[in-house]
Design a protein around this motif. Structure first.
Motif, PDB file in Angstrom:
ATOM      1  N   GLN A 125       0.827  -1.200   0.000  1.00 48.00           N
ATOM      2  CA  GLN A 125       0.000   0.000   0.000  1.00 48.00           C
ATOM      3  C   GLN A 125       0.865   1.255   0.000  1.00 48.00           C
ATOM      4  OE1 GLN A 125      -2.703  -0.222   3.322  1.00 48.00           O
ATOM      5  NE2 GLN A 125      -3.590  -2.161   2.623  1.00 48.00           N
ATOM      6  N   SER A 126       0.423   2.253  -0.745  1.00 45.72           N
ATOM      7  CA  SER A 126       1.105   3.546  -0.714  1.00 45.72           C
ATOM      8  C   SER A 126       0.774   4.255   0.595  1.00 45.72           C
ATOM      9  CB  SER A 126       0.654   4.407  -1.893  1.00 45.72           C
ATOM     10  OG  SER A 126      -0.690   4.819  -1.714  1.00 45.72           O
ATOM     11  N   GLU A 127       1.527   5.277   0.898  1.00 42.49           N
ATOM     12  CA  GLU A 127       1.310   5.995   2.162  1.00 42.49           C
ATOM     13  C   GLU A 127      -0.070   6.633   2.200  1.00 42.49           C
ATOM     14  OE1 GLU A 127       3.264   9.693   4.713  1.00 42.49           O
ATOM     15  OE2 GLU A 127       4.513   8.520   3.343  1.00 42.49           O
ATOM     16  N   ARG A 128      -0.462   7.295   1.123  1.00 44.29           N
ATOM     17  CA  ARG A 128      -1.768   7.967   1.125  1.00 44.29           C
ATOM     18  C   ARG A 128      -2.917   6.964   1.167  1.00 44.29           C
ATOM     19  NH1 ARG A 128      -3.202  12.671  -2.698  1.00 44.29           N
ATOM     20  NH2 ARG A 128      -2.581  11.286  -4.392  1.00 44.29           N
ATOM     21  N   TYR A 129      -2.745   5.828   0.506  1.00 43.16           N
ATOM     22  CA  TYR A 129      -3.786   4.806   0.515  1.00 43.16           C
ATOM     23  C   TYR A 129      -3.941   4.228   1.924  1.00 43.16           C
ATOM     24  CZ  TYR A 129      -6.541   0.821  -1.182  1.00 43.16           C
ATOM     25  OH  TYR A 129      -7.531  -0.096  -1.396  1.00 43.16           O
ATOM     26  N   SER A 130      -2.821   3.929   2.576  1.00 42.21           N
ATOM     27  CA  SER A 130      -2.867   3.414   3.944  1.00 42.21           C
ATOM     28  C   SER A 130      -3.546   4.409   4.879  1.00 42.21           C
ATOM     29  CB  SER A 130      -1.447   3.123   4.456  1.00 42.21           C
ATOM     30  OG  SER A 130      -0.877   2.036   3.774  1.00 42.21           O
ATOM     31  N   ARG A 131      -3.216   5.666   4.708  1.00 43.31           N
ATOM     32  CA  ARG A 131      -3.810   6.694   5.574  1.00 43.31           C
ATOM     33  C   ARG A 131      -5.335   6.727   5.374  1.00 43.31           C
ATOM     34  NH1 ARG A 131      -0.650  10.306   4.266  1.00 43.31           N
ATOM     35  NH2 ARG A 131       0.753  10.176   6.065  1.00 43.31           N
ATOM     36  N   ALA A 132      -5.775   6.592   4.134  1.00 38.20           N
ATOM     37  CA  ALA A 132      -7.219   6.606   3.863  1.00 38.20           C
ATOM     38  C   ALA A 132      -7.908   5.411   4.515  1.00 38.20           C
ATOM     39  CB  ALA A 132      -7.451   6.591   2.353  1.00 38.20           C
ATOM     40  N   ILE A 133      -7.269   4.251   4.490  1.00 38.63           N
ATOM     41  CA  ILE A 133      -7.857   3.058   5.102  1.00 38.63           C
ATOM     42  C   ILE A 133      -7.990   3.243   6.610  1.00 38.63           C
ATOM     43  CG2 ILE A 133      -7.382   0.645   5.700  1.00 38.63           C
ATOM     44  CD1 ILE A 133      -6.377   0.221   2.905  1.00 38.63           C
ATOM     45  N   PHE A 134      -6.943   3.746   7.251  1.00 42.97           N
ATOM     46  CA  PHE A 134      -6.995   3.921   8.704  1.00 42.97           C
ATOM     47  C   PHE A 134      -8.001   5.006   9.096  1.00 42.97           C
ATOM     48  CE2 PHE A 134      -2.567   2.038   8.686  1.00 42.97           C
ATOM     49  CZ  PHE A 134      -2.963   0.856   9.290  1.00 42.97           C
ATOM     50  N   ARG A 135      -8.161   6.000   8.258  1.00 41.46           N
ATOM     51  CA  ARG A 135      -9.141   7.041   8.557  1.00 41.46           C
ATOM     52  C   ARG A 135     -10.567   6.495   8.447  1.00 41.46           C
ATOM     53  NH1 ARG A 135      -6.394  12.161   5.299  1.00 41.46           N
ATOM     54  NH2 ARG A 135      -5.008  12.814   6.992  1.00 41.46           N
ATOM     55  N   ASN A 137     -11.408   3.575   9.387  1.00 46.90           N
ATOM     56  CA  ASN A 137     -11.513   2.483  10.349  1.00 46.90           C
ATOM     57  C   ASN A 137     -12.878   2.494  11.036  1.00 46.90           C
ATOM     58  OD1 ASN A 137      -9.759   0.344  11.636  1.00 46.90           O
ATOM     59  ND2 ASN A 137     -10.473   1.398  13.480  1.00 46.90           N
ATOM     60  N   GLN A 138     -13.373   1.292  11.362  1.00 46.67           N
ATOM     61  CA  GLN A 138     -14.690   1.183  11.999  1.00 46.67           C
ATOM     62  C   GLN A 138     -14.738   1.993  13.295  1.00 46.67           C
ATOM     63  OE1 GLN A 138     -15.808  -2.734  13.262  1.00 46.67           O
ATOM     64  NE2 GLN A 138     -17.976  -2.245  13.370  1.00 46.67           N
ATOM     65  N   VAL A 139     -13.664   1.907  14.082  1.00 50.28           N
ATOM     66  CA  VAL A 139     -13.533   2.736  15.284  1.00 50.28           C
ATOM     67  C   VAL A 139     -12.725   3.967  14.900  1.00 50.28           C
ATOM     68  CG1 VAL A 139     -12.652   2.860  17.624  1.00 50.28           C
ATOM     69  CG2 VAL A 139     -13.603   0.704  16.769  1.00 50.28           C
ATOM     70  N   GLN A 140     -13.301   5.137  15.054  1.00 44.91           N
ATOM     71  CA  GLN A 140     -12.627   6.358  14.636  1.00 44.91           C
ATOM     72  C   GLN A 140     -11.327   6.541  15.399  1.00 44.91           C
ATOM     73  OE1 GLN A 140     -15.035   9.868  14.760  1.00 44.91           O
ATOM     74  NE2 GLN A 140     -13.521  11.135  13.705  1.00 44.91           N
ATOM     75  N   LEU A 141     -10.247   6.743  14.653  1.00 50.14           N
ATOM     76  CA  LEU A 141      -8.922   6.902  15.243  1.00 50.14           C
ATOM     77  C   LEU A 141      -8.536   8.373  15.251  1.00 50.14           C
ATOM     78  CD1 LEU A 141      -7.121   3.983  13.338  1.00 50.14           C
ATOM     79  CD2 LEU A 141      -8.193   3.897  15.592  1.00 50.14           C
ATOM     80  N   THR A 142      -7.773   8.762  16.245  1.00 53.42           N
ATOM     81  CA  THR A 142      -7.287  10.144  16.303  1.00 53.42           C
ATOM     82  C   THR A 142      -6.225  10.335  15.221  1.00 53.42           C
ATOM     83  OG1 THR A 142      -5.478   9.674  17.842  1.00 53.42           O
ATOM     84  CG2 THR A 142      -7.653  10.161  18.791  1.00 53.42           C
ATOM     85  N   PRO A 143      -6.012  11.556  14.765  1.00 55.84           N
ATOM     86  CA  PRO A 143      -4.979  11.799  13.750  1.00 55.84           C
ATOM     87  C   PRO A 143      -3.607  11.268  14.155  1.00 55.84           C
ATOM     88  CG  PRO A 143      -6.379  13.724  13.979  1.00 55.84           C
ATOM     89  CD  PRO A 143      -6.770  12.779  15.081  1.00 55.84           C
ATOM     90  N   ARG A 144      -3.273  11.380  15.434  1.00 58.88           N
ATOM     91  CA  ARG A 144      -1.964  10.890  15.900  1.00 58.88           C
ATOM     92  C   ARG A 144      -1.862   9.377  15.770  1.00 58.88           C
ATOM     93  NH1 ARG A 144       0.719  11.997  21.902  1.00 58.88           N
ATOM     94  NH2 ARG A 144       2.668  10.848  21.528  1.00 58.88           N
ATOM     95  N   VAL A 145      -2.944   8.660  16.120  1.00 60.77           N
ATOM     96  CA  VAL A 145      -2.944   7.198  16.006  1.00 60.77           C
ATOM     97  C   VAL A 145      -2.864   6.788  14.532  1.00 60.77           C
ATOM     98  CG1 VAL A 145      -4.331   5.114  16.344  1.00 60.77           C
ATOM     99  CG2 VAL A 145      -4.131   6.800  18.186  1.00 60.77           C
ATOM    100  N   GLU A 147      -1.453   8.412  12.081  1.00 57.75           N
ATOM    101  CA  GLU A 147      -0.098   8.625  11.572  1.00 57.75           C
ATOM    102  C   GLU A 147       0.875   7.583  12.109  1.00 57.75           C
ATOM    103  OE1 GLU A 147       0.708  10.647   9.091  1.00 57.75           O
ATOM    104  OE2 GLU A 147      -1.461  10.968   9.067  1.00 57.75           O
ATOM    105  N   THR A 148       0.693   7.149  13.351  1.00 61.16           N
ATOM    106  CA  THR A 148       1.561   6.109  13.909  1.00 61.16           C
ATOM    107  C   THR A 148       1.370   4.797  13.154  1.00 61.16           C
ATOM    108  OG1 THR A 148       1.484   7.107  16.113  1.00 61.16           O
ATOM    109  CG2 THR A 148       2.151   4.797  15.987  1.00 61.16           C
ATOM    110  N   ARG A 149       0.129   4.462  12.850  1.00 67.46           N
ATOM    111  CA  ARG A 149      -0.141   3.222  12.115  1.00 67.46           C
ATOM    112  C   ARG A 149       0.374   3.291  10.683  1.00 67.46           C
ATOM    113  NH1 ARG A 149      -5.908   0.656  14.201  1.00 67.46           N
ATOM    114  NH2 ARG A 149      -5.486   0.899  16.438  1.00 67.46           N
ATOM    115  N   VAL A 150       0.248   4.455  10.072  1.00 64.76           N
ATOM    116  CA  VAL A 150       0.782   4.625   8.719  1.00 64.76           C
ATOM    117  C   VAL A 150       2.297   4.474   8.729  1.00 64.76           C
ATOM    118  CG1 VAL A 150       1.142   6.274   6.838  1.00 64.76           C
ATOM    119  CG2 VAL A 150      -1.121   6.058   7.893  1.00 64.76           C
TER     120      VAL A 150
END
Length: 283
Positions: A125-135, A137-145, A147-150
């Motif tokens: 996965q590209s960085e932007r694609y990964s970020r979109a997937i985590f955003r 997420n079924q459970v809303q993640l904070t921006p900091r979380v 970015e850590t997962r990305v």
């Protein structure tokens, strides 16, 4: 032996294999503990991955249990002997344990097979694609979380793709290629990134097209890690609670057959690239 609070999936696997050997030998935990003059509760904790065991004691137990597969015994001894921390440990406590367990198995694997139906494999996965997937997420993640997962995913990608420590085979369903996480531009960028990675000598990328029809096990995202010996192969599949790891001989045989069927139903490497390029034009 100091106790481990939360064993990793690999530590648990070593304990599981020792328990399998003991069960095959029809010995009790008390009999196994007597080999070292320990209390049987110590053996129980070793088999749960909560206590470490030395390579020499693994060999001693294998002899006591009548195990004769030398390659298997030495592979287990190597697992016991390797207590070094991996790059993923810096994310412990910041990303789910399952993410770290996947990285650990990938690091120690002799080869990886991945099948995905909803989105490309994490390491591709590209960085932007990964970020979109985590955003999303079924459970809303904070921006900091997010970015850590990305960041963790990008480092995982670097280890498997850029450094190429072992063969990596990805079988991706056409559905995953057409889903536009992050929008059209991100989706097109993702397809370009996959085409670029598919040129790496250790990477094999194949696509199952819609025209392939149905087949066994199409609803699961599957990772199959080749161990140092076939008995130590590992299957993992995604669930809402995180990855589920399978290791029984029957499970391994079943998923080998599933992957073989998926490979047979997939397009050739060249045709897969052509389809990805075609989908990119259509998005």
């Amino acid at each position: 032996m100091p106790p481990r609070t939360t064993p990793t999936a690999r530590q648990e696997r070593l304990g599981i294999e020792l328990r399998k050997m003991r069960d095959s030998a029809r010995q009790t935990t008390a009999q196994a503990a007597a080999v070292f003059g320990l209390d049987r509760t110590k053996i129980t904790q070793v088999e749960k991955g909560h206590y470490p065991i030395t390579a020499e004691r693994v060999r001693t137990l294998a002899t006591a249990f009548g195990e004769t597969d030398a390659a298997y015994i030495e592979a287990l001894a190597a697992m016991a002997d390797d207590r070094r921390k991996g790059w993923w440990d810096e994310y412990r406590g910041f990303v789910p344990q399952g993410f770290l367990d996947i990285c650990e198995f990938e690091h120690h694997a002799q080869g990886m097979h991945s099948y995905q139906i909803c989105h490309p494999p994490g390491p591709m996965q590209s960085e932007r694609y990964s970020r979109a997937i985590f955003r999303d997420n079924q459970v809303q993640l904070t921006p900091r979380v997010v970015e850590t997962r990305v960041e963790q995913r990008m480092q995982r990608s670097e280890m498997l793709m850029a450094k190429g420590t072992h063969p990596y085979t990805a079988i991706v369903h056409e559905a995953a290629l057409r889903m536009q996480f992050g929008g059209r531009d991100v989706a097109r960028e993702q397809l370009d990134w996959m085409l670029e990675l598919s040129q790496l000598p250790h990477v094999t990328l194949r696509v199952i097209s819609f025209a392939a029809g149905g087949f066994k096990g199409p609803g699961q995202a599957i990772n199959y890690a080749n161990g140092p010996v076939p008995r130590l192969d590992t299957v993992s599949y995604d669930s809402m609670e995180g990855p589920i790891f399978l290791h029984l001989a029957a499970h391994l045989e079943e998923y080998r057959a599933v992957i073989e069927q998926m490979t047979d139903r997939s397009l050739s490497v060249a045709d897969s690239r052509d389809l990805i390029a075609k989908i990119k034009k259509e998005i």
